[in-house]
Scaffold this motif. Structure first.
Motif, PDB file in Angstrom:
ATOM      1  N   LEU A 143      40.251  29.741  39.670  1.00 33.85           N
ATOM      2  CA  LEU A 143      39.264  30.797  39.911  1.00 33.85           C
ATOM      3  C   LEU A 143      38.242  30.874  38.782  1.00 33.85           C
ATOM      4  CD1 LEU A 143      41.436  33.569  41.562  1.00 33.85           C
ATOM      5  CD2 LEU A 143      39.261  32.701  42.450  1.00 33.85           C
ATOM      6  N   SER A 144      38.661  30.579  37.557  1.00 34.60           N
ATOM      7  CA  SER A 144      37.702  30.632  36.447  1.00 34.60           C
ATOM      8  C   SER A 144      36.585  29.611  36.650  1.00 34.60           C
ATOM      9  CB  SER A 144      38.414  30.403  35.112  1.00 34.60           C
ATOM     10  OG  SER A 144      39.147  29.201  35.179  1.00 34.60           O
ATOM     11  N   ASP A 145      36.897  28.480  37.302  1.00 30.04           N
ATOM     12  CA  ASP A 145      35.851  27.484  37.591  1.00 30.04           C
ATOM     13  C   ASP A 145      34.936  27.969  38.711  1.00 30.04           C
ATOM     14  OD1 ASP A 145      36.723  25.779  35.635  1.00 30.04           O
ATOM     15  OD2 ASP A 145      38.057  24.657  36.972  1.00 30.04           O
ATOM     16  N   VAL A 146      35.479  28.741  39.657  1.00 27.25           N
ATOM     17  CA  VAL A 146      34.637  29.346  40.694  1.00 27.25           C
ATOM     18  C   VAL A 146      33.623  30.270  40.022  1.00 27.25           C
ATOM     19  CG1 VAL A 146      34.632  30.937  42.667  1.00 27.25           C
ATOM     20  CG2 VAL A 146      36.437  29.217  42.466  1.00 27.25           C
ATOM     21  N   LEU A 152      39.499  35.290  37.632  1.00 32.17           N
ATOM     22  CA  LEU A 152      38.076  34.934  37.558  1.00 32.17           C
ATOM     23  C   LEU A 152      37.529  35.168  36.153  1.00 32.17           C
ATOM     24  CD1 LEU A 152      36.700  36.749  40.764  1.00 32.17           C
ATOM     25  CD2 LEU A 152      36.438  34.294  40.326  1.00 32.17           C
ATOM     26  N   ARG A 153      38.044  36.204  35.499  1.00 29.44           N
ATOM     27  CA  ARG A 153      37.454  36.784  34.289  1.00 29.44           C
ATOM     28  C   ARG A 153      37.054  35.773  33.212  1.00 29.44           C
ATOM     29  NH1 ARG A 153      38.160  39.985  29.729  1.00 29.44           N
ATOM     30  NH2 ARG A 153      37.563  42.173  29.890  1.00 29.44           N
ATOM     31  N   GLN A 201      33.113  45.471  29.920  1.00 26.25           N
ATOM     32  CA  GLN A 201      33.379  45.068  28.530  1.00 26.25           C
ATOM     33  C   GLN A 201      32.901  43.657  28.232  1.00 26.25           C
ATOM     34  OE1 GLN A 201      37.492  45.648  27.558  1.00 26.25           O
ATOM     35  NE2 GLN A 201      37.448  47.813  28.092  1.00 26.25           N
ATOM     36  N   ILE A 202      32.777  42.828  29.273  1.00 25.65           N
ATOM     37  CA  ILE A 202      32.269  41.463  29.036  1.00 25.65           C
ATOM     38  C   ILE A 202      30.871  41.301  29.649  1.00 25.65           C
ATOM     39  CG2 ILE A 202      34.498  40.320  28.717  1.00 25.65           C
ATOM     40  CD1 ILE A 202      34.304  39.431  31.714  1.00 25.65           C
ATOM     41  N   GLY A 203      30.208  42.435  29.938  1.00 22.85           N
ATOM     42  CA  GLY A 203      28.819  42.379  30.405  1.00 22.85           C
ATOM     43  C   GLY A 203      28.668  41.934  31.848  1.00 22.85           C
TER      44      GLY A 203
END
Ligand code: NAP
Length: 298
Positions: free
Chosen positions: A59-62, A86-87, A116-118
């Protein structure tokens, strides 16, 4: 001076179920879809090959491939798990839109965490059924900043007839809870009435024709009347999902010190059907319970 057009949003879609798959197809038809992901990955691989988009395993690559990620999975814990995965790939300025039906608190928690991560977040539950998803005519109830919705609007338009901003994050889910009170109550009324009609020996087609032309008509009667009388419960809105939604409504009502009678009755009926192993049936399977009022086994 003419304004330069906005660059096309790179959208991805997570959760290719009865609702998500047709919504992803509409995004692809507008040239906005870059990636898809599904828990059962064979489904994502097949759709990606057909639509010529990516289907990363992680999911992180998505997230890395997207300006905007749509999520449409079953319940609160599923949305939380998907967004946590995803984060790591989400970039500052990207948008996550959750179209699943979950609690208002889940939306508020996720928005605070992503801020928190924009990363911006919208809760955007849907109504219009699988038919609305297939024909691109969903009604979407959105919670979140107006400016964020404005940035995402072109993507919403790919699968929506109407997009309505209801207020801050969580207001979309609150609106969906109101919608589900009606969905549960209408199904109770229609299924009970049609079981009554059967018990009275009324002819099926003329009954539906006269009712759908009058003041008792509804989306549910029109779309599910014939199929339920014919015993077809294989596509549409799974009753396990409505049971989940009614539980959310009960919690929200309890927080206001109230009990909603129609919701309690519907929740009890779907609890019975779930215990009988019918969670994947369409919600019109409720007619099985209503037939029992007339000593007919459904
Ligand atoms: P569905 O056909 O049962 O699809 C559910 C999707 O969620 C599948 O892609 C499933 O993956 C995925 N999923 C479930 N648990 C997951 C997890 N832990 N991690 C990752 N993915 C997970 O459901 P649907 O009808 O599309 O409904 C999706 C959402 O929209 C629900 O919140 C529902 O209440 C809401 N909704 C439905 C309707 C309707 O008429 N159907 C209308 C409005 C709103 P797998 O393929 O691997 O199982």
């Amino acid at each position: 001076m003419t304004e330069s057009p906005r660059p096309t949003l790179r959208c991805s879609f997570v959760g290719l179920g009865a609702m998500g798959e047709p919504m992803a197809r509409h995004l692809a038809a507008r040239g906005m879809l870059t990636a898809v992901w599904n828990r059962t990955s064979a489904k994502a691989q097949a759709l990606a090959a057909e639509l010529d988009v990516a289907a990363p395993e992680a999911l992180s690559d998505v997230a890395l491939l997207s300006d905007l990620v749509f999520v449409c999975v079953s319940a609160d814990a599923d949305v939380r798990a998907v967004i946590a995965a995803l984060r790591p790939g989400l970039r500052r300025g990207s948008i996550v839109v959750d179209t699943s039906t979950v609690s208002r608190q889940t939306a508020i928690d996720l928005a605070a965490d992503l801020a928190q991560i924009g990363v911006d977040f919208l809760d955007a539950p849907l109504t219009g059924g699988v038919e609305g998803a297939r024909n691109g005519r969903l009604s979407v109830m959105v919670g979140g900043d107006e400016a964020v919705l404005d940035r995402a609007k072109a993507a919403f338009d790919a699968f929506s007839l109407r997009v309505t901003r209801m207020g801050p994050v969580g207001a979309g889910q609150a609106t969906k809870a109101v919608n589900q009170v009606m969905i549960g109550g209408i199904a109770e009324g229609v299924c009970e009435a049609l079981a009554f009609g059967e018990a009275l020996g009324l002819p099926r087609e003329p009954l539906l024709a006269v009712l759908t032309a009058g003041a008792a008509n509804s989306w549910f009667l029109e779309k599910r009347g014939l199929s339920m009388l014919e015993g077809r419960f294989d596509s549409g809105f799974k009753l396990a999902l409505l049971h989940k939604d009614l539980g959310i409504v009960q919690s929200m009502a309890a927080a206001l010190g109230a009990r909603l009678k129609s919701v309690d009755a519907a929740h009890a009926d779907y609890t019975t059907l779930l215990a009988e192993g019918r969670g994947d049936d369409e919600i019109s399977s409720l007619i099985r319970i209503k037939r029992r009022l007339f000593d007919v086994q459904g």
